[in-house]
Design a protein around this motif. Structure first.
Motif, PDB file in Angstrom:
ATOM      1  N   GLY A  81       0.677  35.765   0.874  1.00 40.53           N
ATOM      2  CA  GLY A  81       1.301  34.212   0.714  1.00 40.53           C
ATOM      3  C   GLY A  81       0.282  33.747  -0.213  1.00 40.53           C
ATOM      4  O   GLY A  81       0.847  33.078  -0.932  1.00 40.53           O
ATOM      5  N   ARG A  82      -0.703  33.517  -0.426  1.00 41.65           N
ATOM      6  CA  ARG A  82      -1.904  32.644  -0.915  1.00 41.65           C
ATOM      7  C   ARG A  82      -1.538  33.329  -2.488  1.00 41.65           C
ATOM      8  O   ARG A  82      -1.621  32.411  -3.568  1.00 41.65           O
ATOM      9  CB  ARG A  82      -3.492  33.216  -0.613  1.00 41.65           C
ATOM     10  N   GLU A  83      -1.564  34.441  -2.851  1.00 45.00           N
ATOM     11  CA  GLU A  83      -1.615  34.965  -3.609  1.00 45.00           C
ATOM     12  C   GLU A  83      -0.184  34.465  -4.951  1.00 45.00           C
ATOM     13  O   GLU A  83       0.350  34.255  -5.556  1.00 45.00           O
ATOM     14  CB  GLU A  83      -1.632  36.245  -3.661  1.00 45.00           C
ATOM     15  N   VAL A  84       0.701  34.784  -3.675  1.00 45.35           N
ATOM     16  CA  VAL A  84       2.626  34.348  -4.508  1.00 45.35           C
ATOM     17  C   VAL A  84       2.448  32.904  -4.506  1.00 45.35           C
ATOM     18  O   VAL A  84       2.810  33.003  -5.529  1.00 45.35           O
ATOM     19  CB  VAL A  84       3.853  34.986  -3.278  1.00 45.35           C
ATOM     20  N   LEU A  85       1.880  32.489  -3.952  1.00 43.06           N
ATOM     21  CA  LEU A  85       2.369  31.005  -3.990  1.00 43.06           C
ATOM     22  C   LEU A  85       1.530  30.764  -5.284  1.00 43.06           C
ATOM     23  O   LEU A  85       1.778  29.536  -5.934  1.00 43.06           O
ATOM     24  CB  LEU A  85       1.598  29.866  -2.340  1.00 43.06           C
ATOM     25  N   LEU A  86      -0.093  30.679  -5.259  1.00 41.50           N
ATOM     26  CA  LEU A  86      -0.103  30.596  -6.078  1.00 41.50           C
ATOM     27  C   LEU A  86      -0.377  31.204  -7.977  1.00 41.50           C
ATOM     28  O   LEU A  86       0.306  29.932  -8.537  1.00 41.50           O
ATOM     29  CB  LEU A  86      -2.223  30.915  -6.572  1.00 41.50           C
ATOM     30  N   SER A  87       0.469  32.298  -7.910  1.00 41.65           N
ATOM     31  CA  SER A  87       0.975  32.425  -9.244  1.00 41.65           C
ATOM     32  C   SER A  87       2.195  31.748  -9.363  1.00 41.65           C
ATOM     33  O   SER A  87       2.417  31.869 -10.515  1.00 41.65           O
ATOM     34  CB  SER A  87       1.301  34.168  -8.852  1.00 41.65           C
ATOM     35  N   GLN A  88       3.060  31.060  -8.439  1.00 46.57           N
ATOM     36  CA  GLN A  88       4.170  30.527  -8.297  1.00 46.57           C
ATOM     37  C   GLN A  88       3.772  29.240  -9.467  1.00 46.57           C
ATOM     38  O   GLN A  88       4.488  28.738  -9.841  1.00 46.57           O
ATOM     39  CB  GLN A  88       5.016  30.423  -7.821  1.00 46.57           C
TER      40      GLN A  88
END
Lengths: 278, 270, 289
Positions: free
Chosen positions: C180-187
């Motif tokens: 979740g962290r990874e995805v949100l950060l790339s968004q």
């Protein structure tokens, strides 16, 4: 004989039998004195599994045996909860009294322990988590890490043999996390308390004797931190973190660097690279 | 800010008042409420006010916190005293449109103001010097006879104690939600009454949602700590009556006696 | 480039003129260029939250000025709401702010307060939802039926929908799992690339900051201790540790190698960089086959 034995446990929150199960055929043994971490995504079933360890939830099929008692035995429910304490994620919602020491006393009071003995246990528990000076404070004025340590003391006062913690550091800042983790390590080493720590943080997971990785309600893999984190590919495939040192070593190994043990800590990694570059 | 409220807090300053039996404190407080509304002349009002002040001094808690709890109800005090000021009976001293001030009105305004202030100070003093657990413990014990008629004494006491515990947490949460909605352009300061009430929706709904979520969590945490109702529960802190308590009772009795004697001997001002 | 946000001797004191006086923010001056991605780090209680809340006028400074496009935001206190639309603020655990019947209505709350209507409003909601990766079918659902991660996205979308020039995110990934962290950060990074607006990201996760920030503000005890390009900040690891902060594990590993005399570059921030730096060295040693 293991202290907690989880035998082929299935559990679903949904009545509908076609719905995916939260816990789907998990078998796991927790030995007395062990420090076990469970990692996995949100919704992988690790929190549900945690609630099975102290009879907060009962398996749909399979069984959980704690120190020889089946958790499904209603007469044993409170014996089991006194043996296996569960600490939750949000420290605010676990503190039920307006004063730290009164909160810690809540558990033994429920068990009908004599007043003098409660006093003794409360003081001991607060000292064990290094919160004794704060015994007369109001919980809402403490920092996150302090609150979580009080919550741990509240469980310690019940004098459990095992503490299960469901993401206790998720809401804390780095120093709060460190306070909680070093408290747990100390309890495990000095007081021989069995610890089951559920976490998202890989730097916490590597401190354990054993790491269990869960995914989709099942146990994906388990072993010592070295064994688990050297399976970088598997963890990456399930989009789980690995320590940066392990990732670096794994990629270098992919290019042909000879590496026997994947390094989990900074020092190991430096030593390994130093050796290779010399 | 909302979280500046000090009413209902507990300060462990270890004064004489902290060591009193909470049951006794509650009974004295009830007696005090009754008697403060039975003060009909300035002497008896003075006696109760002096008595209140003495207790505030004994509590060893900074006056700042008492002022803070007064600040919260300042508007109520002003409103009620104005109402009483304008609706007194007798000869008007001053009149304009529908507003008329009489001597009786002035007396009533003074009485009602002093009474409310004393009441707030005394209740603050009670909660400042008695921990929520002690308080609910005492209420539970005082209400024990009601168990005979199947009144859920323990449950009520536990609910009260949890409510008190979560007051500061929820106040802090309200503050956070307000800031977040303001950051989204919520306008809470302007507009008519209906608009302002509507502006509360984005704050109240998240607050309720979070309160329910918390309640669920708290229940789980309590069960994890072997909670199973009041049966078989013990208490770490035992409460006993001691000489100190009897001295406090005697003082309260003296105040009550004083007020009654004044009421009999002197004519009522209001 | 132009300066979008300037702080001049900014200060905030809690409980002024009381014995409990506490300086939360102490004489902070800085300039942020339009389109920069700024990382904000500091120990809990370092004053970074107070500082952030002064940027959009949720707190009024007790000293100094906040200049937005060169104008003091408190020039006309009645217009402070407009500043809040221009400097969007996503608080920690923003999901607690959700209140509407549907996700779409909740996201629309901010833009509606801005006065947007009809098609314009609809578009703002849709594009904000898309940026945070909320699936369109979720927009009609009650926000309370979403999963934890989805709630977080919906709440962030509610701020993005106001299309702020400056977006402040306070620990947007706190409590999420690694994926979740990874995805949100790339968004967030994608949003920054497409909208070209200024972002301030407050985080305790140094690995995240190292990956995305152009420059880093380091706060300690109310003071701005450093404000420099990311590489430079993380190459001053010893200083950071004095402020109770940690550099990413990979940065430390490379630093130690450097100290031991190996010719690896300074201020390595990601595993990728470290890998690229080590590969030629190892080849030279003939360690790879």
């Amino acid at each position: 004989m293991s202290f907690i034995s989880i035998q082929d446990v299935c559990f679903s929150y949904d009545e509908d039998s076609a719905a995916p199960k939260a816990v789907d055929g998990v078998s796991l043994d927790i030995n007395a004195g062990e420090f076990v971490t469970i990692i996995g995504h949100n919704g992988c079933g690790k929190s549900t599994l945690a609630k099975h360890l102290n009879a907060m939830l009962l398996p749909d099929s399979g069984m959980v045996v704690v120190d020889g008692d089946d958790t499904a035995d209603e007469n044993k429910t409170f014996d089991i909860r006194a043996k296996v304490g569960l600490v939750l994620q949000n420290p605010d919602n676990q503190l039920v009294a307006g004063i730290v020491e009164e909160d810690v006393a809540f558990g033994p009071e429920n068990l009908g322990v004599a007043p003098d003995e409660i006093r003794r246990r409360v003081d001991k528990a607060l000292k064990a988590v290094d919160m004794y000076e704060y015994r007369e404070h109001a919980p809402y004025k403490l920092s996150g890490g302090q609150k979580q340590r009080v919550a741990i003391a509240g469980i310690l006062a019940i004098q459990p043999q095992c503490i299960v913690l469901d993401e206790p550091t998720a809401m804390l800042d780095p120093s709060g996390r460190e306070e909680v983790i070093s408290t747990l390590l100390k309890l495990n080493r000095e007081n021989a308390i069995t610890v089951v720590l559920i976490t998202h943080y890989m730097d916490e997971a590597v401190l354990a004797d054993r790491v269990v990785v869960m995914d989709g309600g099942k146990v994906l893999t388990q072993g010592t931190p070295e064994e688990v984190f050297s399976q970088v590919e598997l963890l990456k495939k399930h989009r789980l973190d690995v320590p940066q040192s392990a990732e670096l070593a794994y990629r270098l190994r992919g290019c042909g660097l000879k590496i026997q043990d994947i390094p989990l800590t900074q020092d190991d990694c430096v030593a390994l690279l130093e050796e290779a570059l010399r | 800010m909302v979280r500046d409220v000090s009413f209902g807090q507990y300060f462990p300053t270890k004064s004489v008042l902290h060591r009193l039996d909470p049951r006794g404190k509650i009974l004295m407080f009830i007696a005090y409420i009754v008697i403060i509304f039975c003060t009909f002349n300035y002497v008896s009002l003075g006696i109760t006010a002096a008595f209140t002040l003495a207790f505030l001094v004994l509590s060893k808690i900074s006056p700042k916190f008492y002022f803070k709890s007064l600040k919260v109800i300042l508007i109520i005090v002003i409103l009620t005293s104005l109402l009483n000021l304008f609706y007194g009976s007798g000869e008007p001293l001053w009149q304009w449109w529908i507003f008329r001030i009489t001597l009786n009105g002035i007396h009533r305004a003074v009485f009602v103001t002093v009474r409310i202030i004393c009441l707030i100070l005394a209740s603050s003093c009670l909660t400042f010097t008695t921990s929520p657990t002690e308080l609910t413990d005492a209420i539970e014990r005082l209400m024990k006879p009601l168990k005979v008629v199947h009144f859920p004494v323990h449950e009520v006491a536990m609910m009260m104690s949890l409510a008190l515990r979560f007051v500061p947490t929820l106040l802090e949460e309200t503050d956070k939600i307000m800031q977040a909605q303001k950051a989204r352009g919520a306008d809470m300061e302007s507009g008519n009454l209906i608009k302002r009430v509507k502006a509360l929706v984005p704050i109240l709904i998240p607050l309720f949602v979070s309160a329910f979520r918390r309640a669920y969590d708290v229940a789980t945490a309590m069960e994890c700590r072997c909670y199973r109702g009041g049966a078989g529960r013990t208490r770490m802190k035992q409460i006993h009556l001691s000489a100190r308590d009897f001295i406090a009772f005697a003082l309260t009795a003296l105040m009550i006696g004083g007020v009654i004697v004044c009421n009999i001997l002197l004519t009522a001002t209001i | 480039m132009s300066c979008v946000l300037e702080l001049k001797n900014l200060g905030f004191v809690y409980g002024k003129d009381t014995p409990f006086e506490k300086k939360a923010v102490d004489n902070v001056s800085l300039q942020i260029e339009a389109g920069e991605f700024i990382g904000v780090i500091g120990h809990t209680g370092s004053g970074k939250s107070t500082l952030m809340q002064m940027l959009n006028g949720l707190m009024r400074p007790t000293a100094g000025q906040v200049l937005l496009d060169g104008r003091d935001i408190w020039e006309n206190p009645k217009k402070i709401r407009e500043v809040r639309f221009r400097v969007g603020m996503v608080f920690q655990y923003p999901e607690y702010q959700l209140f509407e019947e549907t996700v779409a209505k909740d996201i629309a709350f901010g833009p509606q307060n801005q006065g947007k209507q009809g098609e314009e409003l609809n578009k703002a909601v849709q594009s904000a939802a898309a940026f945070t990766g909320l699936k369109p079918e979720l927009l009609g659902k009650s926000p309370f039926d979403l999963s934890g991660g989805e709630k977080r996205r919906a709440a962030i979308a509610g701020v993005i929908a106001m299309n702020p020039e400056v977006l402040v995110l306070d620990e947007p990934t706190a409590g999420l799992d690694p994926m979740g962290r990874e995805v949100l950060l790339s968004q967030i990074v994608r949003y920054h690339k497409e909208r070209h607006n200024t972002i301030l990201l407050v985080s305790h996760t140094m690995e995240d900051i190292a990956r995305v920030a152009d420059r880093i503000m380091v706060m300690n005890k109310g003071k701005l201790e450093m404000f420099a390009p990311t590489k430079e900040v993380f190459s001053r690891g010893a200083e950071l540790e004095r402020f109770g902060l940690k550099v990413p594990q990979i940065t430390k590993i490379m630093q130690q190698l450097r100290q031991k005399g190996f010719s690896v570059p300074e201020g390595v921030l990601t595993v990728d960089e470290a890998f690229e730096a080590l590969l030629p060295l190892l080849k030279k040693e003939g360690r790879l086959w």
